[in-house]
Motif scaffolding. Structure first.
Motif, PDB file in Angstrom:
ATOM      1  N   GLY A 143      25.711  44.725 -14.293  1.00 31.56           N
ATOM      2  CA  GLY A 143      25.590  43.284 -14.426  1.00 31.56           C
ATOM      3  C   GLY A 143      26.253  42.782 -15.697  1.00 31.56           C
ATOM      4  O   GLY A 143      26.454  43.540 -16.657  1.00 31.56           O
ATOM      5  N   SER A 145      26.199  39.125 -18.209  1.00 33.26           N
ATOM      6  CA  SER A 145      25.644  37.802 -18.493  1.00 33.26           C
ATOM      7  C   SER A 145      26.366  37.222 -19.701  1.00 33.26           C
ATOM      8  O   SER A 145      26.351  37.816 -20.779  1.00 33.26           O
ATOM      9  CB  SER A 145      24.140  37.902 -18.768  1.00 33.26           C
ATOM     10  N   PHE A 173      18.366  41.062 -14.381  1.00 35.63           N
ATOM     11  CA  PHE A 173      19.313  42.012 -13.804  1.00 35.63           C
ATOM     12  C   PHE A 173      18.884  43.438 -14.122  1.00 35.63           C
ATOM     13  O   PHE A 173      18.952  44.334 -13.271  1.00 35.63           O
ATOM     14  CB  PHE A 173      20.721  41.775 -14.348  1.00 35.63           C
ATOM     15  N   TYR A 178      20.108  47.002 -12.528  1.00 35.53           N
ATOM     16  CA  TYR A 178      21.525  46.976 -12.874  1.00 35.53           C
ATOM     17  C   TYR A 178      21.695  47.092 -14.385  1.00 35.53           C
ATOM     18  O   TYR A 178      21.092  46.325 -15.152  1.00 35.53           O
ATOM     19  CB  TYR A 178      22.178  45.679 -12.386  1.00 35.53           C
ATOM     20  N   THR A 180      23.110  46.091 -17.553  1.00 38.78           N
ATOM     21  CA  THR A 180      23.666  44.761 -17.798  1.00 38.78           C
ATOM     22  C   THR A 180      24.031  44.558 -19.260  1.00 38.78           C
ATOM     23  O   THR A 180      23.324  45.015 -20.165  1.00 38.78           O
ATOM     24  CB  THR A 180      22.659  43.674 -17.375  1.00 38.78           C
ATOM     25  N   MET A 202      26.492  41.825 -10.513  1.00 38.87           N
ATOM     26  CA  MET A 202      25.655  40.712 -10.924  1.00 38.87           C
ATOM     27  C   MET A 202      26.341  39.979 -12.066  1.00 38.87           C
ATOM     28  O   MET A 202      26.678  40.579 -13.090  1.00 38.87           O
ATOM     29  CB  MET A 202      24.277  41.214 -11.370  1.00 38.87           C
ATOM     30  N   TYR A 204      26.327  36.342 -14.454  1.00 37.18           N
ATOM     31  CA  TYR A 204      25.729  35.069 -14.863  1.00 37.18           C
ATOM     32  C   TYR A 204      26.631  34.437 -15.902  1.00 37.18           C
ATOM     33  O   TYR A 204      27.074  35.097 -16.852  1.00 37.18           O
ATOM     34  CB  TYR A 204      24.335  35.288 -15.451  1.00 37.18           C
ATOM     35  N   HIS A 250      22.580  38.539  -5.166  1.00 37.77           N
ATOM     36  CA  HIS A 250      23.368  37.929  -6.228  1.00 37.77           C
ATOM     37  C   HIS A 250      22.620  36.671  -6.605  1.00 37.77           C
ATOM     38  O   HIS A 250      22.648  35.684  -5.904  1.00 37.77           O
ATOM     39  CB  HIS A 250      24.767  37.607  -5.714  1.00 37.77           C
ATOM     40  N   ASN A 252      21.465  33.522  -9.093  1.00 37.30           N
ATOM     41  CA  ASN A 252      21.879  32.610 -10.137  1.00 37.30           C
ATOM     42  C   ASN A 252      20.593  32.042 -10.711  1.00 37.30           C
ATOM     43  O   ASN A 252      19.908  31.274 -10.064  1.00 37.30           O
ATOM     44  CB  ASN A 252      22.738  31.514  -9.517  1.00 37.30           C
TER      45      ASN A 252
END
Length: 304
Positions: A143, A145, A173, A178, A180, A202, A204, A250, A252
């Motif tokens: 992931g 972010s 995540f 995941y 991340t 993933m 963001y 997935h 949000n």
């Protein structure tokens, strides 16, 4: 409800979408213990009238009624390297987007997912002969972010905004399993590497921006040129990872619903279909089975 239209003894999974007033009944075809990929029956009914509104049936006619003798699962796993993560017995679909084996195996296959020091692999082994047939497309497992800086003249790459939101996505995540990375004021090359990666799924993003771009750094903007085909060479509508339900999604998300949910980048797997803003921790997704459901995170409802 579905017994009005299906008189067999097949087992169905019930899924209800309260926003659409729909209830679905889903049956995954199996021959013995072998899953028949992309073969299923789905009925959808209106919950207010009990009327059937949709029926979807995918059912191959070229398969046997009974499973042939197959080699033992552990014997198949002994022939692959790395840590075994999961093993399933599957009849591969001629339309498979994950197992692109030609000629198409007529026998069921052991699908063995492994992890070693460098990569994840999906081994395909003929379950009748024990012959290795090749590899499938491994699912992403990481992931990312990101959150960006303020508008000029207050722009400062060392003080990106929306830390709480990006960290919240990072934490969820990670909870989903995941690995991340959270990155404030991410370099364009870093963003691009995750978009084009075969391991990141993933994603963001919360930045200032406009209709065609968003600002990842004070001197840098991400434009649609980055929004390209995923590295697997498949249109996004065709990317449907062969994963257990808990690995599919997935999302949000924002911190207690206080963010500005956006999905500006084409990341595969589930396709959110609700208009933004999305209710906190809730999103409608299309599962790998084709089933459309509401996912109230962290609960998972995709049929396997």
């Amino acid at each position: 409800m579905y017994r009005k239209v299906d008189k067999t003894d097949r087992v169905f999974i019930r899924l209800e979408n309260q926003l659409l007033n729909r209830v679905s009944f889903y049956h995954q075809r199996k021959i013995g213990q072998a899953i028949v990929e992309n073969n299923f029956i789905r009925y959808q009914f209106d919950t207010q009238t009990s009327e059937k509104v949709e029926e979807t049936r995918k059912w191959r006619q070229d398969l046997p009624d009974e499973l042939p003798p197959v080699i033992d699962q552990f014997m198949a796993e002994a022939n692959v390297e790395g840590e075994v993560l999961s093993t399933r017995l599957v009849y591969i679909s001629p339309e498979s987007k994950i197992f692109k084996i030609r000629p198409l195996p007529q026998n069921p296959c052991w699908i063995i997912r492994t992890l070693d020091d460098t990569a994840r692999k999906v081994h395909i082994i003929d379950a009748v002969t024990g012959e290795p047939l090749g590899y499938g497309l491994p699912a992403p497992y990481e992931g990312f972010s990101m959150h960006g800086p303020d508008h000029p003249p207050d722009c400062d790459d060392s003080a990106p905004l929306w830390y709480d939101h990006a960290q919240n996505a990072h934490n969820w995540f990670e909870t989903m399993g995941y690995d991340t990375i959270r990155d404030g004021s991410a370099l364009g090359s870093v963003v691009q590497s995750h978009i084009q990666s075969d391991s990141t799924v993933m994603f963001y993003e919360l930045d200032h921006g406009g209709a065609t771009s968003f600002k990842n750094r004070c001197d840098d903007d991400i434009y649609p040129g980055f929004k390209t085909m995923p590295p697997w060479g498949l249109p996004l509508s065709e990317v449907a990872w062969d994963l257990p339900a808990q690995e599919t999604g997935h999302l949000n998300m924002s911190s207690e619903g206080k963010g500005y949910p956006r999905i500006p980048l084409p990341i595969p797997m589930a396709r959110p279909t609700l208009p933004t803003p999305i209710a906190p921790m809730m999103v409608e997704i299309v599962c790998c089975t084709g089933e459309t459901v509401i996912l109230s995170f962290p609960e998972t409802m995709c049929p396997r």
